[in-house]
Every structure is written in structure tokens, then in C-alpha cells.
Design a protein around this motif. Structure first.
Motif, short mmCIF file in Angstrom:
data_model
loop_
_atom_site.label_atom_id
_atom_site.label_comp_id
_atom_site.label_asym_id
_atom_site.label_seq_id
_atom_site.Cartn_x
_atom_site.Cartn_y
_atom_site.Cartn_z
N PRO A 225 0.82 -1.21 0.00
CA PRO A 225 0.00 0.00 0.00
C PRO A 225 0.85 1.26 0.00
CG PRO A 225 0.04 -0.97 2.19
CD PRO A 225 0.77 -1.92 1.28
N LEU A 226 0.20 2.39 -0.30
CA LEU A 226 0.87 3.68 -0.18
C LEU A 226 1.07 3.99 1.29
CD1 LEU A 226 -1.14 5.82 -2.77
CD2 LEU A 226 0.97 4.52 -3.14
N THR A 227 1.96 4.96 1.55
CA THR A 227 2.10 5.47 2.91
C THR A 227 1.29 6.77 3.00
OG1 THR A 227 3.95 6.93 2.45
CG2 THR A 227 4.49 4.62 2.91
N PRO A 228 0.90 7.17 4.21
CA PRO A 228 0.19 8.45 4.33
C PRO A 228 1.00 9.62 3.80
CG PRO A 228 0.42 7.37 6.49
CD PRO A 228 0.98 6.43 5.47
N ASP A 229 2.33 9.53 3.88
CA ASP A 229 3.17 10.61 3.33
C ASP A 229 2.99 10.76 1.82
OD1 ASP A 229 4.16 11.18 5.81
OD2 ASP A 229 6.15 10.30 5.49
N ASP A 230 2.73 9.64 1.13
CA ASP A 230 2.53 9.74 -0.33
C ASP A 230 1.34 10.64 -0.64
OD1 ASP A 230 4.60 7.91 -0.97
OD2 ASP A 230 3.27 6.19 -0.64
N ILE A 231 0.30 10.54 0.17
CA ILE A 231 -0.90 11.36 -0.06
C ILE A 231 -0.63 12.80 0.41
CG2 ILE A 231 -3.38 11.60 0.35
CD1 ILE A 231 -2.50 9.00 -1.14
N ALA A 232 0.03 12.92 1.56
CA ALA A 232 0.31 14.26 2.11
C ALA A 232 1.08 15.11 1.11
CB ALA A 232 1.09 14.12 3.41
N GLU A 233 2.04 14.50 0.42
CA GLU A 233 2.83 15.26 -0.57
C GLU A 233 1.94 15.83 -1.66
OE1 GLU A 233 5.85 12.59 -2.03
OE2 GLU A 233 6.88 12.53 -0.09
N VAL A 234 0.93 15.05 -2.06
CA VAL A 234 0.04 15.52 -3.13
C VAL A 234 -0.89 16.63 -2.60
CG1 VAL A 234 -1.80 14.84 -4.73
CG2 VAL A 234 0.16 13.32 -4.33
N VAL A 235 -1.35 16.49 -1.38
CA VAL A 235 -2.21 17.53 -0.79
C VAL A 235 -1.45 18.85 -0.74
CG1 VAL A 235 -3.45 18.27 1.29
CG2 VAL A 235 -3.58 15.87 0.55
N VAL A 236 -0.21 18.82 -0.29
CA VAL A 236 0.57 20.05 -0.19
C VAL A 236 0.88 20.58 -1.60
CG1 VAL A 236 2.75 21.07 0.60
CG2 VAL A 236 1.47 19.50 2.08
N PHE A 237 1.12 19.68 -2.54
CA PHE A 237 1.36 20.10 -3.94
C PHE A 237 0.17 20.89 -4.47
CE2 PHE A 237 0.93 19.45 -8.51
CZ PHE A 237 2.18 19.82 -8.98
N VAL A 238 -1.05 20.35 -4.32
CA VAL A 238 -2.21 21.05 -4.92
C VAL A 238 -2.47 22.38 -4.22
CG1 VAL A 238 -3.25 18.89 -5.74
CG2 VAL A 238 -4.08 19.90 -3.60
N ALA A 239 -2.12 22.45 -2.93
CA ALA A 239 -2.34 23.69 -2.16
C ALA A 239 -1.30 24.76 -2.46
CB ALA A 239 -2.33 23.38 -0.66
N THR A 240 -0.20 24.38 -3.09
CA THR A 240 0.89 25.35 -3.27
C THR A 240 1.12 25.71 -4.74
OG1 THR A 240 2.46 23.51 -3.16
CG2 THR A 240 2.13 24.78 -1.14
N ARG A 241 0.14 25.41 -5.60
CA ARG A 241 0.25 25.88 -7.00
C ARG A 241 -0.06 27.37 -7.04
NH1 ARG A 241 3.68 23.43 -8.33
NH2 ARG A 241 3.69 22.96 -6.13
N ARG A 242 0.38 28.03 -8.10
CA ARG A 242 0.02 29.43 -8.30
C ARG A 242 -1.50 29.57 -8.22
NH1 ARG A 242 0.01 32.04 -12.74
NH2 ARG A 242 0.18 30.30 -14.19
N GLU A 243 -1.96 30.75 -7.80
CA GLU A 243 -3.39 30.89 -7.51
C GLU A 243 -4.28 30.55 -8.72
OE1 GLU A 243 -4.50 34.34 -5.03
OE2 GLU A 243 -6.19 34.45 -6.41
N ASN A 244 -3.77 30.74 -9.91
CA ASN A 244 -4.57 30.50 -11.12
C ASN A 244 -4.57 29.02 -11.54
OD1 ASN A 244 -6.22 31.45 -13.19
ND2 ASN A 244 -4.49 31.57 -14.61
N VAL A 245 -3.84 28.19 -10.83
CA VAL A 245 -3.70 26.79 -11.22
C VAL A 245 -4.57 25.91 -10.33
CG1 VAL A 245 -2.07 24.86 -11.49
CG2 VAL A 245 -1.33 27.22 -11.97
N VAL A 246 -5.52 25.23 -10.96
CA VAL A 246 -6.46 24.39 -10.20
C VAL A 246 -6.17 22.92 -10.52
CG1 VAL A 246 -8.90 23.88 -9.78
CG2 VAL A 246 -8.19 26.22 -10.33
#
Ligand code: NDP
Length: 258
Positions: A225-246
Motif C-alpha cells: 500500500p501507499l504510505t500516508p506521506d505519499d498522499i500528504a505530498e500531493v495535498v501540499v502540492f495542490v495547495a501550493t500551486r500558483r493561484e490561477n492553477v487548479v
């Protein structure tokens, strides 16, 4: 990337274990000296206090961490949540709606009413109530209502499986709610995002089997299985894109789980 989190206040539900806990660490590690404020919520307040201490010990005083006891399935507690925060934590910028659970593995006619209510009240109504509470903060903000809501769905919301009808239905509801809200808020500065994990090794299966660890361990036997860190990295990635990037919608699963 750290600069994009400068001075932000981030609320994470279900931060006492698993994906929520890892997400708190990942935000803190990404912006350790950027005056980040983390509001960590869950029902197990003592566990949360421990998580807060571990984060402070690892990243230092550049990140303020506030543990708050909150049962998202209790609408009164959710209503009282924002007004009950210390003033310096009330100007929320990001909400990670992560709190969620599955109770039991059973065919639909055999599922206990209590378990059905627990899953819907937590995974769906709790997430909706938290979203409304935080949207009202975004809308009041003088800078024009910017903010991110990141909902943790599941592969189960896309690929229903036998024995999981109610849980799958809750996660399909999350998906549907998220998409509607995103369309309602399009062209505003509010981003409505969804991250859907596949199999991740957390306390999730222990909760599923009402605390029976040996049954929970059997779920992962022969899997990677994945580790919780694998998901956490993606959550932080989506939250830290430029404001115009969804990055609206992300599905992440281990390679064996096609
Ligand atoms: P965990 O059981 O490790 O974490 C769940 C978290 O939710 C805990 O912190 C728990 O805290 C919290 N929680 C549960 N009920 C409530 C409630 N009523 N109010 C507030 N907090 C609550 O599991 P995961 O980290 O795996 O789960 C996190 C999310 O990821 C869930 O939404 C889950 O559905 C989703 N997910 C998980 C997958 C997996 O394979 N693990 C796969 C796909 C999605 P406390 O008990 O202290 O309240």
C-alpha cells in the motif's frame, strides 16, 4: 513553494492519525520558517496534542500548531468551531477535509443503522458542514475571498465494491458535492480540490474492523500500500500551486491496485 504558504492558516480535520497527521507534517516541513499556522482537529485530543508537540520538535517555532478537539459529525461542534478559535487562527486560508471512516464490511441489507449514520454523518455531512463554516470565512476576507478547500475522497467513490456499499456511497457523495461546489465557485479566488487515495496503510482498516488489528493487517497482506506521506505530498502540492492553477481532481493508488 514555501513562500506561497507564508502566513497562511491551514485547518486539517482528522489530523490525529494517518493521512491527516502526515499532511500536517508535510505542510510544516514545506514552510518551516514562514509563519504558518496549523489548526489540527480530531476527536482524540490527547493524540492531537502529541502530534502538535512532534511537529514543533521537528520544525521549531516557525510554525504555530493549535490542536482543537472537534467531532465533525456533530453539527453544533462544527458551528462553534470557527468562533471558538483564538482570533489569530480565525482567518483560515486552507481547509483539508480529511476526517473520514469506514465501519464494517457487509452486504447492504446487513449493515447496522448506526454504522450507516456514522459513515454519512462523518464523511458527508461533516465535510459539508466544515466546508460551509470555512467558506463563510473566505467570503468575509477583505482581500476578495481567496482560499482552498481540499476534500479527501477515495478510489471507492469511483469504483464501488461489494461489501462497501455505504462507504462507497459516502465517497461518491463527496465527489459529487465537490464538483458542484467547484462549478458554483468558478472564476472566484476559491479553489475546490479533491484528492482521492487508493489503498494507504493507516488506522483506517483498524477502524473498519472495530479495532481488530489482525483483521486489519490481513487487508494489506500481499499488498504494497501507499504510505500516508505519499498522499500528504500531493495535498501540499495542490495547495501550493500558483493561484490561477487548479489541480482539481487527483487519483493516487499503489501500482498493484489497478
Ligand atoms: P485514519 O483512521 O488513520 O485517520 C482518520 C482520521 O479521521 C483520524 O484522525 C480520526 O481522528 C478522524 N476522524 C474520524 N471520525 C472523525 C470525526 N467524527 N470527527 C473528527 N475526526 C474524525 O485513516 P486515514 O488516514 O486512512 O483516513 C483519512 C481519510 O482518507 C478518510 O477520509 C478516508 O476515507 C480516506 N481514505 C483512506 C484510504 C486508505 O486506504 N487508508 C483510501 C482512500 C481514502 P479521531 O479518531 O481522533 O477523531
Amino acid at each position: 513553494v514555501a513562500k506561497r504558504l507564508e502566513g497562511k492558516t491551514i485547518v486539517i480535520t482528522g489530523a490525529s492519525s494517518g493521512i491527516g497527521r502526515s499532511t500536517a507534517f508535510e505542510f510544516a516541513r514545506t514552510a518551516p520558517a514562514n509563519n504558518l499556522k496549523l489548526v489540527l482537529t480530531a476527536r482524540r485530543i490527547e493524540t492531537l496534542k502529541g502530534v502538535a508537540q512532534q511537529i514543533r520538535a521537528e520544525v521549531g517555532e516557525g510554525v504555530q500548531v493549535l490542536p482543537v478537539k472537534l467531532d465533525v459529525s456533530n453539527p453544533e461542534e462544527v458551528r462553534a468551531f470557527v468562533p471558538g478559535l483564538p482570533e489569530e487562527f480565525r482567518d483560515i486560508n486552507v481547509l483539508v477535509n480529511n476526517a473520514g471512516l469506514v465501519k464494517g464490511v457487509a452486504k447492504a441489507p446487513e449493515i447496522a443503522e448506526e454504522d450507516i449514520n456514522t459513515m454519512f454523518n462523518t464523511n458527508v455531512t461533516g465535510l459539508i458542514n466544515m466546508t460551509q463554516a470555512v467558506l463563510s470565512v473566505f467570503k468575509k476576507r477583505s482581500e476578495g475571498g481567496a482560499g482552498d478547500i481540499i476534500n479527501i475522497g477515495s478510489i471507492a467513490g469511483r469504483e464501488p465494491y461489494p461489501g462497501g456499499s455505504i462507504y462507497c456511497a459516502t465517497k461518491a457523495a463527496v465527489r459529487s458535492f465537490t464538483e458542484s461546489l467547484r462549478k458554483e465557485l468558478i472564476a472566484t479566488r476559491i479553489r475546490i480540490l479533491e484528492v482521492d487515495p487508493g489503498q494507504v496503510e493507516t488506522e483506517f482498516s483498524v477502524v473498519r474492523f472495530y479495532g481488530d488489528k489482525s483483521k486489519a493487517d490481513a487487508v494489506y497482506a500481499g499488498c504494497d500500500p501507499l504510505t500516508p506521506d505519499d498522499i500528504a505530498e500531493v495535498v501540499v502540492f495542490v495547495a501550493t500551486r500558483r493561484e490561477n492553477v487548479v489541480v482539481a481532481d487527483t487519483l493516487i493508488f499503489p501500482n498493484h491496485q489497478a
